[in-house]
Write an enzyme that holds these catalytic residues in place. Structure first.
Site, PDB file in Angstrom:
ATOM      1  N   HIS A  39       2.610 -13.356  -8.667  1.00 28.17           N
ATOM      2  CA  HIS A  39       2.211 -12.987  -7.597  1.00 28.17           C
ATOM      3  C   HIS A  39       1.004 -13.408  -6.845  1.00 28.17           C
ATOM      4  CE1 HIS A  39       0.922  -9.090  -6.069  1.00 28.17           C
ATOM      5  NE2 HIS A  39       2.018  -8.631  -6.122  1.00 28.17           N
ATOM      6  N   LYS A  78       3.005  -2.667 -12.047  1.00 21.70           N
ATOM      7  CA  LYS A  78       1.675  -3.652 -12.274  1.00 21.70           C
ATOM      8  C   LYS A  78       0.646  -3.581 -13.287  1.00 21.70           C
ATOM      9  CE  LYS A  78       1.073  -5.001  -7.279  1.00 21.70           C
ATOM     10  NZ  LYS A  78       0.489  -4.589  -6.229  1.00 21.70           N
ATOM     11  N   ASN A 108       7.887  -3.301  -9.117  1.00 21.90           N
ATOM     12  CA  ASN A 108       6.334  -3.664  -9.532  1.00 21.90           C
ATOM     13  C   ASN A 108       5.066  -2.848 -10.087  1.00 21.90           C
ATOM     14  OD1 ASN A 108       4.082  -5.826 -10.963  1.00 21.90           O
ATOM     15  ND2 ASN A 108       3.223  -7.476  -9.067  1.00 21.90           N
ATOM     16  N   GLU A 146       4.864 -11.745  -0.017  1.00 22.40           N
ATOM     17  CA  GLU A 146       3.986 -10.794   0.400  1.00 22.40           C
ATOM     18  C   GLU A 146       2.710 -11.664   1.053  1.00 22.40           C
ATOM     19  OE1 GLU A 146       4.734  -8.008  -3.356  1.00 22.40           O
ATOM     20  OE2 GLU A 146       3.434  -9.456  -4.412  1.00 22.40           O
ATOM     21  N   GLY A 163      -1.036  -3.241  -1.340  1.00 21.09           N
ATOM     22  CA  GLY A 163      -1.404  -1.898  -1.624  1.00 21.09           C
ATOM     23  C   GLY A 163      -3.004  -1.597  -0.688  1.00 21.09           C
ATOM     24  N   GLU A 212      -1.411 -11.134  -7.183  1.00 19.03           N
ATOM     25  CA  GLU A 212      -2.676 -11.055  -7.866  1.00 19.03           C
ATOM     26  C   GLU A 212      -2.472 -11.876  -9.019  1.00 19.03           C
ATOM     27  OE1 GLU A 212      -1.398  -7.281  -8.594  1.00 19.03           O
ATOM     28  OE2 GLU A 212      -2.014  -6.453  -6.509  1.00 19.03           O
ATOM     29  N   GLY A 244       4.815  -2.084  -5.303  1.00 20.59           N
ATOM     30  CA  GLY A 244       3.725  -1.335  -6.028  1.00 20.59           C
ATOM     31  C   GLY A 244       3.278   0.198  -5.930  1.00 20.59           C
ATOM     32  N   GLY A 245       2.627   0.559  -5.319  1.00 20.77           N
ATOM     33  CA  GLY A 245       2.534   1.348  -5.228  1.00 20.77           C
ATOM     34  C   GLY A 245       3.164   2.876  -4.790  1.00 20.77           C
TER      35      GLY A 245
HETATM   36  P1  13P Z   1       2.403  -2.195  -2.600  1.00 20.16           P
HETATM   37  O1  13P Z   1       3.328  -1.716  -2.531  1.00 20.16           O
HETATM   38  O2  13P Z   1       1.661  -1.124  -3.347  1.00 20.16           O
HETATM   39  O3  13P Z   1       1.277  -2.924  -1.241  1.00 20.16           O
HETATM   40  O4  13P Z   1       2.470  -4.255  -3.516  1.00 20.16           O
HETATM   41  C1  13P Z   1       2.953  -4.975  -3.469  1.00 20.16           C
HETATM   42  C2  13P Z   1       3.285  -5.580  -4.265  1.00 20.16           C
HETATM   43  O5  13P Z   1       2.254  -7.073  -5.022  1.00 20.16           O
HETATM   44  C3  13P Z   1       4.678  -5.890  -5.222  1.00 20.16           C
HETATM   45  O6  13P Z   1       4.567  -6.696  -6.253  1.00 20.16           O
END
Ligand code: 13P
Length: 252
Positions: free
Chosen positions: A95, A11, A9, A167, A173, A97, A233-234
């Site tokens: 998600h 983002k 992802n 998650e 993050g 967020e 994510g990252g």
């Molecule tokens: P991180 O891997 O950056 O913690 O993010 C996870 C995420 O929100 C994937 O959708």
């Protein structure tokens, strides 16, 4: 037997130049073997370019969000059929967020899930608790509430072609990963909820873990019986980092 799904992802990150480098790095380093698949979910404007760059590679394309509406006067929104048209196979819905920053309710997430499926996309529905909710012991009831909205709207049968991502918000993050045991406990609970409605479907649904997953912790998480991949994510923004997770899946 469930396959692993390793999904990036991205983002709201990237540029044409950065994406070209990332995608060519990923495509060049897909581990040999079977039993896993890879997916990247770039921001909307880059779907076409990333989709073309992925041609000839086994890496699949997905989006990060979708409208619950089919078409019409919804300025700024993107319809499920448009994502399908752009070559997407998957779309992330709900998600944390989106839930926290854009006010998406579990009912809206359920509507997005259904709209995505109606257009032939596989929804990846995200669930997970905040730190406060974990600390006050309501992790399972939060996850149940989020999932129930989808069960009520779409029915258990819809999970024959859907993915669930657990998650924990406190792990996203933050560099704080759930331990494999903490994650497994919730994954087992989720599969149990599905099994109470349909044991066969529950056995086949992929349940991904997301939250600071990286090369160093991937193998431990993926070794858990109910963890079927990652939503990353990252660590999905650098080819080597993403491929290290993919390698853990290929070995698992
Ligand atoms: P991180 O891997 O950056 O913690 O993010 C996870 C995420 O929100 C994937 O959708």
């Amino acid at each position: 037997m469930r396959e692993f799904l390793i999904a990036g992802n991205w983002k709201m990150n990237g540029s044409n130049a950065a994406n070209r480098e990332l995608v060519s790095g990923i495509a060049a380093g897909v581990p040999a073997g079977s039993g896993f698949s890879l997916l990247v979910c770039p921001p909307y404007p880059y779907l076409a370019a990333v989709g073309s760059a992925l041609e000839g590679s086994p890496v699949k394309l997905g989006a990060q969000n979708v409208s619950e509406h089919e078409s019409g006067a919804f300025t700024g929104e993107v319809a499920p059929a448009m994502l399908k048209d752009m070559g997407c196979d998957y779309v992330i819905v709900g998600h944390s967020e989106r839930r926290a920053m854009y006010g998406e309710s579990s009912f809206q997430v359920a509507a997005k899930f259904q709209a995505a499926q109606a257009a032939g996309l596989t929804p990846i529905v995200c669930v997970g608790e905040t730190l406060e909710e974990r600390e006050d012991g309501s992790t399972e009831s939060v996850v149940d509430f989020q999932l129930n909205a989808v069960f009520d709207a779409a029915g258990i049968g819809a999970f024959a072609s859907a993915v669930v991502a657990y998650e924990p918000v406190w792990a996203i993050g933050t560099g704080k990963t759930a331990t494999p045991e903490q994650a497994q406990e919730v994954h087992r609970h989720i599969r149990g909820r599905l099994a109470a409605l349909d044991a066969g479907i529950a056995e086949n649904v992929q349940i991904l873990y997301g939250g600071s997953m990286k090369g160093e912790n991937a193998a431990g998480l993926l070794a858990m019986p109910d963890i079927d991949g990652g939503l990353i994510g990252g660590a999905s923004l650098k080819a080597d980092d993403f491929l290290a997770i993919a390698a853990a899946a290929a070995q698992g």
